[in-house]
Each structure stands twice: as C-alpha cells, then as structure tokens.
Design an enzyme around this catalytic site. Sequence first.
Site, PDB file in Angstrom:
ATOM      1  N   GLY A 235       0.826  -1.210   0.000  1.00 23.96           N
ATOM      2  CA  GLY A 235       0.000   0.000   0.000  1.00 23.96           C
ATOM      3  C   GLY A 235       0.857   1.255   0.000  1.00 23.96           C
TER       4      GLY A 235
ATOM      5  N   VAL B  42      19.184 -17.986  24.628  1.00 24.93           N
ATOM      6  CA  VAL B  42      17.834 -17.987  25.188  1.00 24.93           C
ATOM      7  C   VAL B  42      17.270 -19.377  24.919  1.00 24.93           C
ATOM      8  CG1 VAL B  42      15.527 -17.000  25.065  1.00 24.93           C
ATOM      9  CG2 VAL B  42      17.513 -15.513  24.805  1.00 24.93           C
TER      10      VAL B  42
ATOM     11  N   HIS C 253      40.795  21.380   8.321  1.00 23.18           N
ATOM     12  CA  HIS C 253      40.981  21.488   9.761  1.00 23.18           C
ATOM     13  C   HIS C 253      40.041  22.552  10.319  1.00 23.18           C
ATOM     14  CE1 HIS C 253      42.940  21.534  13.632  1.00 23.18           C
ATOM     15  NE2 HIS C 253      42.988  22.850  13.569  1.00 23.18           N
TER      16      HIS C 253
END
Length: 472
Positions: A39, A243, A451
Amino acid sequence: LATETEHDVVVIGGGPGGYVAAIKAAQLGLKTACVEKRGALGGTCLNVGCIPSKSLLNNSHIYHQIKHDISHRGIEVDNVTLNLQQMMAAKDKSVKGLTSGIETLFKQNGVQYVKGTGTIVNENEVKVQPLEGSEEISLKTKNIIIATGSEATPFKGLEIDEKKVVTSTGAIALEKVPKKMVVIGGGIIGLEMGSVWSRLGAEVTVVEFLGAIGGPGMDADIAKTTQRILQKQGIKFKTATKVLSGDASGEGVKLEIENVKNQKTDTLEADVVLVAIGRRPYTEGLGLENVGIEKDERGRIIIDQEYRTKHSNIRVIGDVTFGAMLAHKAEEEGIAAAEYISKGYGHVNYGAIPSVMYTHPEVAWVGQTEQEVKQSGKEYVVGTFPFLANSRAKTNLDTDGLVKFIADKETDRVLGIHIIGAGAGEMIAEGVLAIEYGASSEDIARTSHAHPTLSEAFKEAAMATCGKAIHA
Ligand code: FAD
Ligand code: NAD
C-alpha cells in the site's frame, strides 16, 4: 481477468531494490511496471526499517544528550520531558514524505505502479491480486525482476504480538517506554533499537549467542570497543548466552537463558522482548513453484552472476537473494539488473559496499576485517588513530572511538577501514571511494583534509598505516 499490454519489465516488490530497478529500467526506455502489496512504496527500508529507525535514533539521541550531556557545555535546561507520541509523529512524517516521494518519481519516470500482490504464473506473466477491487490483473512481460525482500526470523516458542514480544516493526512503534526490555540478538537491529529505548529510559539487556556483539562483518577490535562504549551508556550485555525458552503468558515475558560456556541457567524478566536474531528471505505467495525456481537451505533464491534464475528472463535482487541485507546493496543490484536487461552488462563491486550501524557513536566499515585478512594469509599493516586526539572531537566533547586501517604490507593497498565515532557513517564514504579506486594508505595520508574536522582522524589513521601519525 484484465490483461494489460505487454511490458518489457515487471518488478515484483517496491523496496529499495525493486523501486530503483523500476526507475532505472524506465530511464533506459523499457516499458516497466512495479507491483507492491504494502500500500506504500519504499519496502521494509522506508516503511519499517532504515528510515523510521533513524528518525528515532536521531531524536532519542537529542533527548538523551539534552537530559544527560548538556550542563557541562554551559547550557542549562530544566524539566526535560519526553513526548513519545510527538517523537513517533515526527518519525511517521518523515516516512510518509519519503514513500510518497517515490510515487512522484514513478510518475516522472513513467513507471506504472500496480498496487497488489504479484504471483508469477509463468515465465512471461505476473498475476496481480489488487489491494482494492477484486478483479485480478494479468501483466504480460518479457522480463521479471523479483525484489520481494525479507522478514524478521521468528524465535521458536515465542509468539510475536508486536506489543510485548516484538520484532523491529513493533520496536519502532511502542506506545510507552518499557521499564525493562530484553533484546534477543546483539546484531545491528538489537543495538540500534536497544539504544533508542535505553536513551528514552528503559533498562535494556542484550542477550547475544556469540562471544561478541555487532553481528556478522564487524571487526573484532571494533566490536569490543562498541560493547565497552554502549555499556558505559547503560546497556547491559549477556554475550555467549543462549535464550532457551520464553513465556509470555503472564503480564510480562520470562526468558530462560543459558551461559554457553558453563551451561549455567538463569531467568530474565521484561515488559517487552525484542526478537532481533536476523532476517530471512520472503517469497510467500510469489508463485516460484509455478516456474520451478529453487531456493537454498536458507530460503534465498538461487541466481547466477547476472542475477538470473534458471529462466534467463527472471532476475532476483536484494534481501531475497544472496549477500548483505542492506538497502544500498539492493539499490546497486536494482540498477545492475536493469542494465543487464537493457544493455547486456551491469556491475556491482561487492568488495566496496559499506556497512553502518547508527548507534552513538556510529560504527562503519568497508572491505575486509582484520580477521579476514589474517585468514587470507596476506601480510598486512594496521594503523589506528583515536578521536581523543582529534581537535574537532575534542571541541565537540565527543571523543569516543577510533579509525582503523588495514593495508597490504607489500603494496600498501587499503584492504579494510573500520571506524567507530560520531559521524562514522558519513566518513566511511571516503573509505569506500579509496577501496573502489584501489588507493594506498599513502594516497590518503598525502591528501589534504580540512581542519578542524573529524575526517582528519581518517587521514591520521592512514598516516599511521604507511608511516606515523602527527598528532598521536
Ligand atoms: P524490501 O525493502 O523488503 O522490499 C520488498 C517489498 O516487496 C516489500 O515492500 C513487500 O511488501 C513487497 N512484496 C513482497 N512480496 C510481494 C508480492 N508477492 N507482490 C507484491 N509485493 C511484494 N539497511 C540499510 O542499508 N541501512 C539501514 O539503516 C537499515 N536499517 C534497517 C532497520 C530495520 C529495523 C530493518 C528491519 C532493516 C534495515 N535495513 C537497513 C535493511 C533494509 O531495510 C533492507 O536491506 C532493504 O529494505 C532490502 O530491500 P529490498 O528491496 O530487497 O526488500
Ligand atoms: P544480524 O544478523 O545483524 O544479528 C543477529 C544477531 O543475533 C547475531 O549476532 C546472532 O549471533 C544473534 N543470534 C541469533 N540467534 C540468536 C539466539 N537464539 N539467541 C541470541 N542471539 C542470537 O541480524 P539483525 O540485527 O536482526 O538484522 C537483520 C538484517 O537487517 C541484517 O542483515 C542487517 O544488516 C540489516 N539491518 C541493517 C541496518 C543498518 O544497516 N544500519 C540496520 C538494521 C538492520
């Protein structure tokens, strides 16, 4: 079934790979359509990836800086408060502006935007189930470019609801700051989104299976420095930790974890768990089986050097096939694929694709890591320069990080550049050009850099590689 006149190219997927391929093909004079089912154009990157995450990274950094890093700069600010809704609205505004901008580019370049789900029927036909209306559209075409992208890899046993157990898509749209967030996976998504919520006040713990954070491709020295700096910012890390299982049936989420070195187990509790263990190619409903196109064991569509499947008129680019899952890599491939179709040749230099992680400081690199160079057996030289010795970093009071060069010992040709520091993502462009042009570290060392700029650290790291730095 409505049948359109024949196209030269039908691109399936309107992400950075697909939309760029479509625009390039049209610019090369090919009659082009791009089918997108979301969409909105822009794919993962613009809608739920690169762009919204960078909006949140930028604004959460400003918030965090004003709250915690401002009074020593001589600026007093009282009562700094977070308006999360407004931060999300700013993010949505950037996304909307950019995705609708691509629609304009399509119009300007004469690309037909077909809103719907594309399914390959045969080598020369794509059927589209439109988003609105029910009549299917049949697009007859000489060529097809598949650019259907990727999706988050799920974590077995933890159902994603995008509220309590989220992928990056939920993590860019949380309605409130969680008290405790656990991130499974210390790769780029985990560290970027972990940074956002940590800066906004969450207590963030990152659980990473490997011994180091950063995901694939990050130089080991840089990964260590990154972890040290992010730890200083308050993010907790559990590396070499797996995990084992998760339980989201209660109010929060409980995770059982295991140290992979000593098998000790522990539990972690969180209000929100972010699953960020990688992404996998997305080909659902694409109809690959109708044309016998094969995938490898990781679901990536198999192609040759010219992005062709077994059907020479069906090409594949971006996250759904081999290589780094990066927007700019997909874009380069989009251009090359369109050029192959139009001219018979195209090119992407995979050795010169930069990677950037947009934490603070940013981490950016191009070319080989030191570990890769070592493995290749080549003799090499390393030169580094810390931002602590750079005048601009000092005036900015932002001195974390360094620039690291790796060059061939014999020829001085630059093999890899790795930066951690504020603005690393912009600075790496110079490194990409260096590698693209086959520069030596001396080429860069002898090039004037303004610089005072952070890029002087880049020059000095090159000086340290071919000789000696001046300021360290
Ligand atoms: P995608 O962007 O995934 O686009 C594919 C599109 O195809 C989707 O819009 C999908 O709706 C559409 N589609 C799929 N199937 C069909 C079908 N059958 N018919 C019609 N349409 C279909 N990369 C970077 O370089 N820099 C970053 O900072 C960065 N940040 C990221 C942050 C997050 C949170 C995530 C998740 C990713 C990030 N990435 C980043 C990765 C980047 O988003 C992807 O590498 C990139 O979007 C890949 O482009 P693609 O065109 O291959 O696929
Ligand atoms: P990733 O591959 O970068 O990192 C996943 C991490 O999860 C790895 O370090 C891996 O060791 C770890 N992991 C895997 N399984 C685990 C488990 N069971 N327990 C603990 N840790 C585990 O993947 P990601 O961070 O999900 O990102 C996906 C893709 O999106 C990447 O290819 C990345 O390049 C891209 N991306 C890029 C950017 C950027 O360019 N700035 C930003 C976001 C995402």
